[in-house]
Write a protein that holds these residues in place. Structure first.
Motif, PDB file in Angstrom:
ATOM      1  N   VAL A  76      13.382   6.482 -11.857  1.00  0.00           N
ATOM      2  CA  VAL A  76      13.496   5.359 -11.174  1.00  0.00           C
ATOM      3  C   VAL A  76      13.102   4.962  -9.526  1.00  0.00           C
ATOM      4  O   VAL A  76      13.432   3.970  -9.165  1.00  0.00           O
ATOM      5  CB  VAL A  76      15.412   5.836 -11.189  1.00  0.00           C
ATOM      6  N   LEU A  77      12.652   6.803  -9.314  1.00  0.00           N
ATOM      7  CA  LEU A  77      12.303   6.324  -7.669  1.00  0.00           C
ATOM      8  C   LEU A  77      10.857   5.203  -7.949  1.00  0.00           C
ATOM      9  O   LEU A  77      10.568   4.545  -6.876  1.00  0.00           O
ATOM     10  CB  LEU A  77      11.863   7.209  -7.380  1.00  0.00           C
ATOM     11  N   HIS A  78      10.067   5.386  -9.141  1.00  0.00           N
ATOM     12  CA  HIS A  78       8.462   5.460  -9.228  1.00  0.00           C
ATOM     13  C   HIS A  78       9.110   3.450  -9.648  1.00  0.00           C
ATOM     14  O   HIS A  78       8.507   2.201  -8.791  1.00  0.00           O
ATOM     15  CB  HIS A  78       8.408   5.455 -10.847  1.00  0.00           C
ATOM     16  N   MET A  79       9.593   3.172 -10.182  1.00  0.00           N
ATOM     17  CA  MET A  79      10.390   1.717 -10.690  1.00  0.00           C
ATOM     18  C   MET A  79      11.119   0.894  -8.928  1.00  0.00           C
ATOM     19  O   MET A  79      10.395  -0.378  -9.027  1.00  0.00           O
ATOM     20  CB  MET A  79      11.496   1.514 -11.998  1.00  0.00           C
ATOM     21  N   ALA A  80      12.103   2.093  -8.537  1.00  0.00           N
ATOM     22  CA  ALA A  80      12.325   0.963  -6.711  1.00  0.00           C
ATOM     23  C   ALA A  80      11.251   1.241  -6.163  1.00  0.00           C
ATOM     24  O   ALA A  80      10.641  -0.298  -5.422  1.00  0.00           O
ATOM     25  CB  ALA A  80      13.129   2.110  -6.679  1.00  0.00           C
ATOM     26  N   ALA A  81      10.529   1.920  -6.118  1.00  0.00           N
ATOM     27  CA  ALA A  81       8.860   1.638  -5.686  1.00  0.00           C
ATOM     28  C   ALA A  81       8.094   0.899  -5.586  1.00  0.00           C
ATOM     29  O   ALA A  81       7.445  -0.165  -4.528  1.00  0.00           O
ATOM     30  CB  ALA A  81       8.161   2.788  -5.148  1.00  0.00           C
ATOM     31  N   GLY A  82       7.702   0.792  -7.462  1.00  0.00           N
ATOM     32  CA  GLY A  82       6.637  -0.732  -7.351  1.00  0.00           C
ATOM     33  C   GLY A  82       7.722  -1.571  -7.245  1.00  0.00           C
ATOM     34  O   GLY A  82       6.512  -2.721  -7.022  1.00  0.00           O
ATOM     35  N   GLY A  86       0.930  -1.615  -0.152  1.00  0.00           N
ATOM     36  CA  GLY A  86       0.061   0.159  -0.441  1.00  0.00           C
ATOM     37  C   GLY A  86       1.023   1.191  -0.096  1.00  0.00           C
ATOM     38  O   GLY A  86       0.453   2.205  -0.137  1.00  0.00           O
ATOM     39  N   VAL A  87       2.094   1.417   1.103  1.00  0.00           N
ATOM     40  CA  VAL A  87       3.030   2.656   1.101  1.00  0.00           C
ATOM     41  C   VAL A  87       3.501   2.822  -0.414  1.00  0.00           C
ATOM     42  O   VAL A  87       3.377   3.866  -1.190  1.00  0.00           O
ATOM     43  CB  VAL A  87       3.958   2.091   1.709  1.00  0.00           C
ATOM     44  N   SER A  88       4.287   1.178  -1.218  1.00  0.00           N
ATOM     45  CA  SER A  88       4.379   1.663  -2.351  1.00  0.00           C
ATOM     46  C   SER A  88       3.947   2.124  -3.320  1.00  0.00           C
ATOM     47  O   SER A  88       3.750   3.323  -4.266  1.00  0.00           O
ATOM     48  CB  SER A  88       5.232   0.316  -3.130  1.00  0.00           C
ATOM     49  N   LEU A  89       2.056   2.063  -3.014  1.00  0.00           N
ATOM     50  CA  LEU A  89       1.232   2.591  -4.220  1.00  0.00           C
ATOM     51  C   LEU A  89       0.824   4.321  -3.566  1.00  0.00           C
ATOM     52  O   LEU A  89       0.770   5.305  -4.661  1.00  0.00           O
ATOM     53  CB  LEU A  89      -0.194   2.234  -4.020  1.00  0.00           C
ATOM     54  N   LEU A  90       1.617   4.943  -2.920  1.00  0.00           N
ATOM     55  CA  LEU A  90       1.282   6.335  -2.203  1.00  0.00           C
ATOM     56  C   LEU A  90       3.073   6.995  -2.870  1.00  0.00           C
ATOM     57  O   LEU A  90       2.962   7.798  -3.917  1.00  0.00           O
ATOM     58  CB  LEU A  90       1.788   6.544  -0.722  1.00  0.00           C
ATOM     59  N   PHE A  91       4.244   6.195  -3.122  1.00  0.00           N
ATOM     60  CA  PHE A  91       4.795   6.627  -3.616  1.00  0.00           C
ATOM     61  C   PHE A  91       4.658   6.582  -4.961  1.00  0.00           C
ATOM     62  O   PHE A  91       5.512   7.409  -5.705  1.00  0.00           O
ATOM     63  CB  PHE A  91       6.062   5.852  -3.084  1.00  0.00           C
ATOM     64  N   ALA A  92       4.279   5.654  -5.537  1.00  0.00           N
ATOM     65  CA  ALA A  92       4.315   5.620  -7.021  1.00  0.00           C
ATOM     66  C   ALA A  92       3.210   6.921  -7.540  1.00  0.00           C
ATOM     67  O   ALA A  92       3.644   7.314  -8.637  1.00  0.00           O
ATOM     68  CB  ALA A  92       3.082   4.392  -7.940  1.00  0.00           C
ATOM     69  N   ALA A  93       2.419   7.418  -6.690  1.00  0.00           N
ATOM     70  CA  ALA A  93       1.731   8.380  -6.620  1.00  0.00           C
ATOM     71  C   ALA A  93       2.449  10.373  -7.310  1.00  0.00           C
ATOM     72  O   ALA A  93       2.572  10.375  -7.534  1.00  0.00           O
ATOM     73  CB  ALA A  93       0.870   9.014  -6.074  1.00  0.00           C
ATOM     74  N   VAL A  94       3.856  10.204  -6.321  1.00  0.00           N
ATOM     75  CA  VAL A  94       4.663  10.672  -5.268  1.00  0.00           C
ATOM     76  C   VAL A  94       5.544  11.130  -6.877  1.00  0.00           C
ATOM     77  O   VAL A  94       5.868  12.313  -7.324  1.00  0.00           O
ATOM     78  CB  VAL A  94       5.031  11.013  -4.521  1.00  0.00           C
ATOM     79  N   PHE A  95       5.785   9.659  -7.299  1.00  0.00           N
ATOM     80  CA  PHE A  95       7.114   9.899  -8.204  1.00  0.00           C
ATOM     81  C   PHE A  95       6.802   9.449  -9.268  1.00  0.00           C
ATOM     82  O   PHE A  95       6.135   7.811  -9.196  1.00  0.00           O
ATOM     83  CB  PHE A  95       7.749   9.008  -7.563  1.00  0.00           C
ATOM     84  N   LYS A  96       5.877   9.501 -10.451  1.00  0.00           N
ATOM     85  CA  LYS A  96       5.509   9.285 -11.954  1.00  0.00           C
ATOM     86  C   LYS A  96       6.842   8.637 -12.744  1.00  0.00           C
ATOM     87  O   LYS A  96       7.548   8.917 -12.454  1.00  0.00           O
ATOM     88  CB  LYS A  96       5.333  10.197 -12.310  1.00  0.00           C
TER      89      LYS A  96
END
Length: 214
Positions: free
Chosen positions: A131-137, A100-110
């Motif tokens: 890169v941060l989006h891919m890491a969060a995903g 769930g937290v990773s989805l929040l990061f995915a919203a912040v880092f497109k």
């Protein structure tokens, strides 16, 4: 009377939290697929859902990530309050919370635009946010995969063989699709398989939460 009232008071918030988690997956895919059908240049055989965060209407997918992330975290909290103590009762909900937290990061880092989406964009470029989006995903998906095996172990211990098999099969299928797409060979078949695997995994989350609610 007092004990009954107290139990009802505790159960109601937990059920509400579980309901949040149960609707997160269906809401995510309803929103994503609706956009995929109408956004100019978007192709399910070429683009992951995260790329919908780009363009003038990208705020819709950003909001989708935020809302479903919060709902998933709520569902994980509900599971932690509802599951009987035993194998997986601690780490199962925690892993889903990480997802769930990773989805929040995915919203912040497109995700970076490219490969024809938004319409008119050129080859994909790599930015820090991308890169941060891919890491969060990656962290979120791997947490979800591990969660399937944690719950499979719990179901096996409880004697629920069908649920154990379902959980392991979901984890294996999702890992295979994620690993294949991450290898860089994302052709049409691989991309569609990844869409299907994500849908399968999130459907598993919904099924586990509904089972717990019952």
């Amino acid at each position: 009377m007092t004990i009954t009232a107290t139990r009802a008071h505790i159960a109601l918030p937990a059920r509400a939290l579980l309901a949040c988690g149960a609707v997160s997956g269906p809401l995510y895919f309803l929103t994503s697929l609706s956009q995929a059908a109408v956004r100019d240049g978007f192709d399910l055989t070429k683009h992951p859902a995260s790329m919908l965060s780009n363009g003038d209407a990208g705020w819709i997918q950003v909001t989708n990530f935020l809302v479903t992330g919060v709902l998933m975290i709520a569902g994980a909290i509900g599971l932690s309050r509802t599951l009987e103590p035993g194998r997986g009762s601690t780490w199962g909900p925690r892993l889903l919370c990480v997802f769930g937290v990773s989805l929040l990061f995915a919203a912040v880092f497109k995700a970076d635009p490219g490969n024809g989406f938004p319409a008119g964009s050129g080859p994909a470029t790599i930015s820090t946010a991308g890169v941060l989006h891919m890491a969060a995903g990656s962290v979120g998906f791997l947490s979800l995969i591990v969660a399937t095996f944690v719950f499979a172990s719990r179901f096996s211990r409880e004697g629920h063989r069908g649920w154990a098999v379902y959980s392991r099969a979901t984890g294996i299928a999702f890992f295979a699709a994620f690993a294949t797409m991450s290898s860089g060979n994302a052709n049409a078949v691989v991309m569609l398989a990844f869409w299907a695997a994500v849908m399968l995994a999130w459907g598993w989350v919904t099924a586990v939460i509904l089972r717990t609610t019952r």
